[in-house]
Design a protein around this motif. Structure first.
Motif, short mmCIF file in Angstrom:
data_model
loop_
_atom_site.label_atom_id
_atom_site.label_comp_id
_atom_site.label_asym_id
_atom_site.label_seq_id
_atom_site.Cartn_x
_atom_site.Cartn_y
_atom_site.Cartn_z
N SER A 213 42.92 39.15 32.55
CA SER A 213 43.08 37.94 33.37
C SER A 213 44.40 37.22 33.16
O SER A 213 44.74 36.31 33.92
CB SER A 213 41.93 36.96 33.08
N TRP A 214 45.18 37.62 32.13
CA TRP A 214 46.39 36.87 31.79
C TRP A 214 47.65 37.44 32.45
O TRP A 214 48.74 36.94 32.21
CB TRP A 214 46.59 36.86 30.27
N GLY A 215 47.51 38.45 33.27
CA GLY A 215 48.68 39.11 33.83
C GLY A 215 49.11 38.56 35.18
O GLY A 215 49.00 37.36 35.43
N TYR A 216 49.54 39.46 36.07
CA TYR A 216 50.27 39.04 37.26
C TYR A 216 49.48 39.10 38.56
O TYR A 216 49.97 38.68 39.60
CB TYR A 216 51.56 39.87 37.39
N HIS A 217 48.26 39.64 38.53
CA HIS A 217 47.38 39.62 39.70
C HIS A 217 46.11 38.86 39.35
O HIS A 217 45.65 38.88 38.20
CB HIS A 217 47.03 41.03 40.15
N ALA A 218 45.53 38.21 40.35
CA ALA A 218 44.32 37.41 40.14
C ALA A 218 43.12 38.29 39.79
O ALA A 218 43.01 39.44 40.25
CB ALA A 218 44.00 36.61 41.41
N ALA A 219 42.21 37.74 39.00
CA ALA A 219 41.02 38.49 38.60
C ALA A 219 40.23 38.96 39.81
O ALA A 219 39.68 40.08 39.81
CB ALA A 219 40.15 37.61 37.70
N GLU A 220 40.18 38.13 40.85
CA GLU A 220 39.43 38.52 42.05
C GLU A 220 40.01 39.78 42.68
O GLU A 220 39.28 40.63 43.18
CB GLU A 220 39.44 37.37 43.07
N ASP A 221 41.34 39.90 42.67
CA ASP A 221 41.98 41.10 43.22
C ASP A 221 41.67 42.33 42.37
O ASP A 221 41.50 43.44 42.90
CB ASP A 221 43.49 40.90 43.32
N LEU A 222 41.60 42.15 41.06
CA LEU A 222 41.29 43.27 40.19
C LEU A 222 39.87 43.76 40.44
O LEU A 222 39.62 44.97 40.51
CB LEU A 222 41.46 42.86 38.72
N LEU A 223 38.94 42.84 40.58
CA LEU A 223 37.55 43.21 40.84
C LEU A 223 37.40 43.85 42.21
O LEU A 223 36.66 44.82 42.38
CB LEU A 223 36.66 41.98 40.71
N ARG A 224 38.12 43.32 43.17
CA ARG A 224 38.04 43.85 44.54
C ARG A 224 38.54 45.29 44.61
O ARG A 224 38.10 46.07 45.46
CB ARG A 224 38.85 42.96 45.48
N THR A 225 39.45 45.64 43.72
CA THR A 225 40.05 46.97 43.78
C THR A 225 39.49 47.92 42.71
O THR A 225 40.07 48.97 42.46
CB THR A 225 41.59 46.88 43.65
#
Length: 229
Positions: free
Chosen positions: A187-199
């Motif tokens: 969660s501390w990087g450059y893309h939002a958590a929601e985008d990570l979960l979505r992908t």
């Protein structure tokens, strides 16, 4: 036995400001407006020419390659400055050293950095010899193509199904999914958590120490809430 493959920029190393500065200088050399830092953050993780093609909204070609050459030159000039430093995120050093010492884990890195960039990070932070396998932008097609993961698995001799990819961008998650590995978002990087979960992320962790619990649980512990909205 598990294979854990870390992304570098945005996952282990907080390099966003250095990357944004080098990108701005490269764009200025070609008479282009400097991209906003928030736009640059979103392309970190892609191989450099492709990242620039996305920023200039043009197909990959000579223009993107020329800007990429300017970026490399500016980044190398910055790296040669006295006091140059790419800081690690909190907990990263301890996690890497701990995982490298375990006999049930093999450790690797999959990154859009160059081989030279990875070597510099490892020298600076005492990681030399800790990553048994590394794939970079010099070796494989850009994320989210699965080649980086698949080649690491083949070299180490561990199946993708027993492999975890730890990263901060959708490109890391998509790469892992395409390879058949388990994507673990941070969660501390450059893309939002929601985008990570979505992908495809199986879960998103809020601190590197949480990774140990996730590995013990097979990559499914601490799932973040995402309902597709």
């Amino acid at each position: 036995m598990k294979l854990v493959l870390f992304d570098c920029d945005g996952t282990l190393v907080d390099s966003q400001h250095i990357i944004a500065e080098a990108m701005g200088l490269a764009f200025a050399e070609h008479g282009l407006d400097r991209p906003a830092p928030e736009r640059t953050r979103l392309i970190i993780g892609l191989s450099l020419p492709l990242a620039i093609a996305v920023l200039i909204d043009e197909p990959l070609g000579p223009k993107a390659e020329a800007i990429a050459d300017s970026y490399r030159r500016n980044f190398m000039a910055m790296r040669s400055r006295a006091g140059f430093f790419e800081p690690l995120f909190p907990g990263a050093a301890d996690a890497i050293h701990t995982l490298a010492s375990r006999d049930d884990v093999r450790l690797g890195m999959v990154t859009g950095k160059s081989r030279r960039g990875v070597a510099a990070v490892c020298r600076q932070h005492g990681f030399e010899g800790l990553f048994e396998v590394v794939r970079t932008a010099d070796d494989c097609p850009s994320k989210p193509h699965p080649a980086m993961v698949l080649e690491c698995c083949s070299e180490i001799g561990i199946a993708p199904a027993e492999t975890f990819v730890v990263g901060d961008t959708r490109y890391d998650m998509e790469m892992a999914v395409a390879a058949g590995a388990a994507p673990i978002g941070v969660s501390w990087g450059y893309h939002a958590a929601e985008d990570l979960l979505r992908t495809g992320a199986r879960c998103v962790i809020d601190g590197i120490p949480e990774l140990f619990d996730v590995l013990a649980a097979g990559g499914v512990e601490r799932e973040a809430a995402f309902d597709g909205a």
